[in-house]
Design a protein around this motif. Structure first.
Motif, PDB file in Angstrom:
ATOM      1  N   GLN A  93       0.833  -1.194   0.000  1.00 61.65           N
ATOM      2  CA  GLN A  93       0.000   0.000   0.000  1.00 61.65           C
ATOM      3  C   GLN A  93       0.873   1.252   0.000  1.00 61.65           C
ATOM      4  O   GLN A  93       1.882   1.326   0.704  1.00 61.65           O
ATOM      5  CB  GLN A  93      -0.923   0.010   1.214  1.00 61.65           C
ATOM      6  N   ASP A 130      -7.697   0.636 -12.705  1.00 57.77           N
ATOM      7  CA  ASP A 130      -6.387   0.592 -12.068  1.00 57.77           C
ATOM      8  C   ASP A 130      -5.441   1.607 -12.708  1.00 57.77           C
ATOM      9  O   ASP A 130      -5.807   2.335 -13.626  1.00 57.77           O
ATOM     10  CB  ASP A 130      -5.815  -0.820 -12.145  1.00 57.77           C
ATOM     11  N   PHE A 187      -5.134  -0.727  -8.165  1.00 56.48           N
ATOM     12  CA  PHE A 187      -3.899  -1.503  -8.161  1.00 56.48           C
ATOM     13  C   PHE A 187      -3.025  -1.190  -9.382  1.00 56.48           C
ATOM     14  O   PHE A 187      -3.502  -0.712 -10.408  1.00 56.48           O
ATOM     15  CB  PHE A 187      -4.218  -3.003  -8.153  1.00 56.48           C
ATOM     16  N   GLN A 233      -0.939  -1.157  -4.223  1.00 56.12           N
ATOM     17  CA  GLN A 233      -2.318  -0.714  -4.041  1.00 56.12           C
ATOM     18  C   GLN A 233      -2.301   0.736  -3.586  1.00 56.12           C
ATOM     19  O   GLN A 233      -1.650   1.075  -2.587  1.00 56.12           O
ATOM     20  CB  GLN A 233      -3.055  -1.557  -3.001  1.00 56.12           C
TER      21      GLN A 233
END
Length: 347
Positions: A93, A130, A187, A233
């Motif tokens: 993350q 994404d 993502f 992410q």
């Protein structure tokens, strides 16, 4: 391919070989088989290992026992192979717009001799909602602890290609930047490829004298090149903060006068983002012309001590001068609201 020899005794025993092409294929098959054996073999034979075999035959002729021997030998070829694996347990993350975010990969040499590898990172294109990262750099885990540090050199292709002994590995840090437009919870993927500098091609293909000095090489099941994808992410979190007050005077009314008490209620609410805010601390200095009421500090209805010698999350006049401090720790975006209260007296 390998160096094959045979001898025979005068007793007439003979050893026959197939043609040179057959010997090359046999050597490649033997080498591939030994590399991937498990229970049948404790370890693959190192490149350059001589393999000798001697056969003895005896028989009786005219009342006499005759014997003969024959020997063959060859040198094990170098098996060229590589595996690349992404090491992070889950997507890494990072905040949108952040730079130098780290993915961890491992490059392993499952072959039977020293080899060096060229490394290439590729930011995969965005798909759907994404995003794609950019500005990717590679760093080699020089101190072999799996933790990015100042001792880890930046990878420069052709200059410091990792050299690995048989069975050894090198961890590689891939650092990329996330675009500021990446939405929370979306993502991006990055592919790290490692390719043998010795030889690559179809599994089982061979090349004379291309490996360790004097060694022929055979390509293993990876084709001499391997890649793995790692995932980022985009994540964010923010908090809303409210503060309310209630005045109670000495007669039970709500007149703000000397000696009246003020109850402050602070509410911290997460916004529901996918990230985790770390080491969240709430600090509230005492308003001018007021005095803190000892022992009045609470968190989510539980009383907190004023000192830092207890084990709870709060204190007064220790973390910050003439202020209450409450340590909420790591607070994910999905957390329930936290309520802090304390009281002061108007001077």
């Amino acid at each position: 391919m390998a160096d094959h020899r045979s001898t025979s005794s005068p007793a007439g025993l003979r050893v026959r070989f197939a043609g040179q092409a057959g010997k090359c294929l046999l050597a490649a098959m033997l080498l591939l088989g030994s590399a991937f054996a498990t229970a049948a073999s404790a370890a693959s034979a190192a490149a350059g290992t001589p393999i000798h075999n001697t056969v003895t035959m005896s028989y009786v002729q005219g009342g006499s026992t005759l014997t003969g021997t024959a020997s063959t030998s060859f040198v094990v070829d170098q098996l060229v192979d590589v595996t690349t694996t992404w090491q992070d347990a889950k997507p890494v993350q990072a905040a949108a717009g952040s730079a130098a975010q780290t993915l961890l990969f491992r490059v392993t040499n499952p072959g039977n001799g020293n080899d060096s590898y060229k490394l290439v990172p590729t930011a995969l294109p965005a798909s759907g909602s994404d995003f794609a990262v950019d500005q990717c750099q590679l760093f080699l885990d020089q101190d072999h602890n799996g933790i990015r540090s100042a001792n880890d050199p930046e990878y420069v292709p052709g200059s410091n290609d990792p050299v690995l002994a048989a069975g050894d590995h090198m961890d590689v840090f891939v650092l990329c930047a996330l675009p500021a437009t990446a939405n929370d919870g979306t993502f991006a993927q990055v592919r790290l490829a490692a390719t043998s500098n010795t030889f690559s091609g179809t599994p089982g293909s061979a090349k004379p004298s291309a490996g360790i000095p004097g060694m022929n090489v055979v390509v293993g099941m990876s084709s001499g090149s391997s890649s793995s994808n790692g995932t980022y992410q985009a994540s964010s979190v923010s908090y809303q903060f409210t503060s309310t007050q209630r005045v109670t005077d000495k007669s039970g009314g709500s007149v703000a006068t000397s000696g009246s008490h003020i109850l402050y209620t602070l509410i911290v609410t997460a916004d529901g983002g996918s990230a985790i805010g770390r080491n969240l601390v709430v600090t509230n200095p005492m308003p001018e012309h007021t005095t803190y009421v000892p022992g009045s500090l609470t968190l989510d209805s539980a009383s907190l001590g004023d000192s830092n010698t207890d084990s709870d999350a709060g204190d007064f006049n220790i973390t910050a001068t003439n202020a209450i401090s409450v340590r909420l720790g790591n607070v994910p975006g999905s957390a329930s609201p936290h309520t802090i209260t304390f009281e002061v007296t108007i001077n």
